[in-house]
Design a protein around this motif. Structure first.
Motif, PDB file in Angstrom:
ATOM      1  N   LEU B  48       6.391   5.187   7.606  1.00 21.45           N
ATOM      2  CA  LEU B  48       4.977   5.315   7.219  1.00 21.45           C
ATOM      3  C   LEU B  48       4.121   4.179   7.783  1.00 21.45           C
ATOM      4  N   ALA B  49       4.761   3.139   8.314  1.00 20.44           N
ATOM      5  CA  ALA B  49       4.019   1.948   8.748  1.00 20.44           C
ATOM      6  C   ALA B  49       3.101   2.278   9.917  1.00 20.44           C
ATOM      7  N   PRO B  50       1.845   1.801   9.847  1.00 23.45           N
ATOM      8  CA  PRO B  50       0.886   2.127  10.910  1.00 23.45           C
ATOM      9  C   PRO B  50       1.119   1.365  12.213  1.00 23.45           C
ATOM     10  N   THR B  51       1.745   0.189  12.154  1.00 22.86           N
ATOM     11  CA  THR B  51       2.003  -0.574  13.385  1.00 22.86           C
ATOM     12  C   THR B  51       3.456  -1.052  13.381  1.00 22.86           C
ATOM     13  N   LEU B  52       3.933  -1.464  14.559  1.00 22.04           N
ATOM     14  CA  LEU B  52       5.298  -1.987  14.653  1.00 22.04           C
ATOM     15  C   LEU B  52       5.442  -3.270  13.838  1.00 22.04           C
ATOM     16  N   GLY B  53       4.378  -4.076  13.799  1.00 17.30           N
ATOM     17  CA  GLY B  53       4.401  -5.309  13.009  1.00 17.30           C
ATOM     18  C   GLY B  53       4.543  -5.008  11.526  1.00 17.30           C
ATOM     19  N   ASP B  54       3.804  -3.996  11.042  1.00 22.94           N
ATOM     20  CA  ASP B  54       3.925  -3.593   9.641  1.00 22.94           C
ATOM     21  C   ASP B  54       5.332  -3.073   9.361  1.00 22.94           C
ATOM     22  N   GLU B  55       5.852  -2.314  10.313  1.00 19.44           N
ATOM     23  CA  GLU B  55       7.200  -1.784  10.133  1.00 19.44           C
ATOM     24  C   GLU B  55       8.219  -2.924  10.085  1.00 19.44           C
ATOM     25  N   ALA B  56       8.042  -3.914  10.958  1.00 25.77           N
ATOM     26  CA  ALA B  56       8.962  -5.061  10.977  1.00 25.77           C
ATOM     27  C   ALA B  56       8.910  -5.809   9.648  1.00 25.77           C
ATOM     28  N   ALA B  57       7.704  -5.930   9.079  1.00 22.39           N
ATOM     29  CA  ALA B  57       7.554  -6.628   7.797  1.00 22.39           C
ATOM     30  C   ALA B  57       8.266  -5.862   6.682  1.00 22.39           C
ATOM     31  N   LEU B  58       8.110  -4.537   6.670  1.00 24.05           N
ATOM     32  CA  LEU B  58       8.778  -3.732   5.639  1.00 24.05           C
ATOM     33  C   LEU B  58      10.300  -3.755   5.846  1.00 24.05           C
ATOM     34  N   ALA B  59      10.721  -3.741   7.107  1.00 28.20           N
ATOM     35  CA  ALA B  59      12.155  -3.814   7.410  1.00 28.20           C
ATOM     36  C   ALA B  59      12.731  -5.133   6.900  1.00 28.20           C
ATOM     37  N   ALA B  60      11.953  -6.221   7.004  1.00 29.72           N
ATOM     38  CA  ALA B  60      12.421  -7.523   6.509  1.00 29.72           C
ATOM     39  C   ALA B  60      12.567  -7.503   4.988  1.00 29.72           C
ATOM     40  N   MET B  61      11.659  -6.784   4.307  1.00 28.18           N
ATOM     41  CA  MET B  61      11.794  -6.638   2.853  1.00 28.18           C
ATOM     42  C   MET B  61      13.073  -5.863   2.522  1.00 28.18           C
ATOM     43  N   ALA B  62      13.338  -4.820   3.304  1.00 30.02           N
ATOM     44  CA  ALA B  62      14.549  -4.018   3.086  1.00 30.02           C
ATOM     45  C   ALA B  62      15.802  -4.876   3.301  1.00 30.02           C
ATOM     46  N   ALA B  63      15.776  -5.708   4.347  1.00 30.30           N
ATOM     47  CA  ALA B  63      16.944  -6.542   4.663  1.00 30.30           C
ATOM     48  C   ALA B  63      17.201  -7.559   3.552  1.00 30.30           C
ATOM     49  N   THR B 154      -2.379  -8.355   0.848  1.00 26.77           N
ATOM     50  CA  THR B 154      -3.334  -8.431   1.967  1.00 26.77           C
ATOM     51  C   THR B 154      -3.632  -7.048   2.537  1.00 26.77           C
ATOM     52  N   LYS B 155      -2.571  -6.275   2.760  1.00 25.36           N
ATOM     53  CA  LYS B 155      -2.738  -4.963   3.398  1.00 25.36           C
ATOM     54  C   LYS B 155      -3.491  -3.992   2.487  1.00 25.36           C
ATOM     55  N   VAL B 156      -3.138  -3.982   1.198  1.00 25.92           N
ATOM     56  CA  VAL B 156      -3.795  -3.037   0.281  1.00 25.92           C
ATOM     57  C   VAL B 156      -5.268  -3.403   0.122  1.00 25.92           C
ATOM     58  N   ARG B 157      -5.569  -4.695  -0.033  1.00 22.42           N
ATOM     59  CA  ARG B 157      -6.975  -5.109  -0.187  1.00 22.42           C
ATOM     60  C   ARG B 157      -7.773  -4.741   1.067  1.00 22.42           C
ATOM     61  N   ALA B 158      -7.178  -4.917   2.224  1.00 26.77           N
ATOM     62  CA  ALA B 158      -7.864  -4.562   3.472  1.00 26.77           C
ATOM     63  C   ALA B 158      -8.091  -3.052   3.533  1.00 26.77           C
ATOM     64  N   GLY B 159      -7.108  -2.281   3.085  1.00 27.93           N
ATOM     65  CA  GLY B 159      -7.234  -0.824   3.066  1.00 27.93           C
ATOM     66  C   GLY B 159      -8.386  -0.379   2.175  1.00 27.93           C
ATOM     67  N   ILE B 160      -8.493  -1.012   0.993  1.00 34.39           N
ATOM     68  CA  ILE B 160      -9.556  -0.653   0.049  1.00 34.39           C
ATOM     69  C   ILE B 160     -10.926  -1.066   0.607  1.00 34.39           C
ATOM     70  N   ALA B 161     -10.957  -2.199   1.304  1.00 37.68           N
ATOM     71  CA  ALA B 161     -12.225  -2.646   1.909  1.00 37.68           C
ATOM     72  C   ALA B 161     -12.712  -1.606   2.917  1.00 37.68           C
ATOM     73  N   THR B 162     -11.764  -1.011   3.645  1.00 40.11           N
ATOM     74  CA  THR B 162     -12.127   0.002   4.647  1.00 40.11           C
ATOM     75  C   THR B 162     -12.497   1.325   3.994  1.00 40.11           C
ATOM     76  N   ASP B 163     -11.769   1.699   2.961  1.00 42.40           N
ATOM     77  CA  ASP B 163     -11.983   2.985   2.300  1.00 42.40           C
ATOM     78  C   ASP B 163     -11.919   2.787   0.786  1.00 42.40           C
ATOM     79  N   PRO B 164     -13.069   2.503   0.149  1.00 37.44           N
ATOM     80  CA  PRO B 164     -13.096   2.169  -1.280  1.00 37.44           C
ATOM     81  C   PRO B 164     -12.511   3.268  -2.187  1.00 37.44           C
ATOM     82  N   ARG B 165     -12.536   4.522  -1.718  1.00 37.87           N
ATOM     83  CA  ARG B 165     -11.983   5.596  -2.565  1.00 37.87           C
ATOM     84  C   ARG B 165     -10.487   5.407  -2.817  1.00 37.87           C
ATOM     85  N   LEU B 166      -9.840   4.666  -1.907  1.00 44.29           N
ATOM     86  CA  LEU B 166      -8.403   4.399  -2.028  1.00 44.29           C
ATOM     87  C   LEU B 166      -8.060   3.746  -3.366  1.00 44.29           C
TER      88      LEU B 166
END
Lengths: 236, 236
Positions: B48-63, B154-166
């Motif tokens: 579901l990650a929008p970028t490879l960097g986001d995916e790498a961050a989630l993969a690090a959480m999984a690890a 950071t990511k969720v707050r940025a998402g809400i800033a872009t789309d407040p309905r979120l």
């Protein structure tokens, strides 16, 4: 690259040259993407594990790939490259490889983890001989056996002992993995000029490979692949 | 357990008692299974990650979850327990939780990683107060923030800033996660006598919780959950 020479090394550009730096970024991007996609695939193969202990072992292999990924992305950042941009060119080709070699059961996933990743690692180790000492050290670290090869060998041999017919199917599977890996490598080589220049010694100080040396490299890759198949109890 | 007392602690069995040991094995088995299933889910959310960097961050959480899993299984083995057997009772209930709370997008997966795992971790930290020092130390280690909470915020707050309905959708999602977690905890409590005995102070030396203390525990869990929702910019 038309001012760079062939395997003789006489006209190569040095490690400080931007063309060499570009080649290293391509190499590290390829490695980072390999690790990320290997992680995804190992994690998704976890559902094939017959016991929680087997699943935990495969999960540990997946986690090791993430450690490598993190190290490679850190190095790309230090080199002033954008890790995402460096990884992006390889996503499709590596995804395609994994889609075409999706294991249908636990044993196929073990053979893939051991044989497929093994041949990739061997190739990256060969490339490491052509790069500067810092990069070489990082590639060596990332290519270290994560200690799980033994796990795959033990499980596959035990599986064949229980069901000898498994050996024929897994031997075919091993050959298919190598065929697909080869075909995807050719796609990468066709697209990535800087990487190919590195391999052929057109950039970097230690010199690349001439045709004889390329043949020897293929011979070494084939030999270690054969060793791995034999260790698994499979006809290479 | 009918010879073990309630929260007063006077009739509790000591840490050396086999009933206490059984409770610790249940607790570590629950934690190990939590980590394994969290790993599976984080790894599968990587797509579901929008970028490879986001995916790498989630993969690090999984690890990070796999490192915890490995430590917990090692401790179970040291205690003479079979790690697979200790984990097995929790597989279905934890799988059910994750199936019922499968994120439909990247933001839902981030909220789940932060809010869902947060409330689980808080609960395990509370349980850690009721066990022997060695176990307490291991549980604390496993519950350590893997350094990725900031990433989700950071990511969720940025998402809400872009789309407040979120914000509205994710606030509902956060409440649903807690509801499901509560309902699955009740299923675990109904099945696992030794764990409940640990919580209620019927086994182990430091004494468990009486009803007032249980209420206070729920209050603390609710308060930190509310903090997390607020940090994400969501109505708790």
């Amino acid at each position: 690259m038309d001012d760079a020479g062939g395997g003789s090394g006489e006209e190569r550009v040095p490690w400080t040259d931007p063309r060499y730096q570009a080649a290293v970024v391509e190499l590290l991007g390829l490695l980072a993407c390999t690790e990320l996609i290997a992680f995804e695939r190992l994690a998704s193969d976890c559902t094939l594990a017959p016991t929680l202990g087997d699943e935990a072992a495969l999960a540990a292999m997946a986690a090791a790939r993430v450690r490598h990924l993190t190290r490679l992305r850190e190095r790309l950042t230090v080199l002033g490259a954008d890790p995402d941009a460096a990884m992006t060119p390889y996503v499709t080709v590596l995804h395609d490889f994994h889609v075409k070699t999706a294991p249908s059961d636990w044993f196929e996933s073990l053979v893939k983890a051991y044989v497929g990743d093994g041949i990739g690692t061997d190739f990256y180790r060969e490339l490491a001989q052509l790069v500067d000492p810092d990069t070489r050290e990082l590639v060596a670290e990332v290519c270290e056996d994560t200690g799980h090869a033994e796990f795959a060998v033990t499980k596959v041999r035990a599986g064949i002992a229980t069901d000898p017919r498994l050996a024929g199917r897994l031997a075919l599977w091993g050959r298919r993995l190598v065929g697909e890996a080869l075909s995807q490598s050719q796609r990468v080589a066709a697209d990535r000029d800087a990487l190919v220049a590195l391999l052929l010694g057109q950039v970097g100080e230690p010199g690349g490979l001439d045709l004889t040396e390329l043949g020897q490299l293929m011979g070494r890759l084939t030999a270690t692949h054969t060793d791995r198949m034999t260790r698994l109890g499979l006809q290479p």
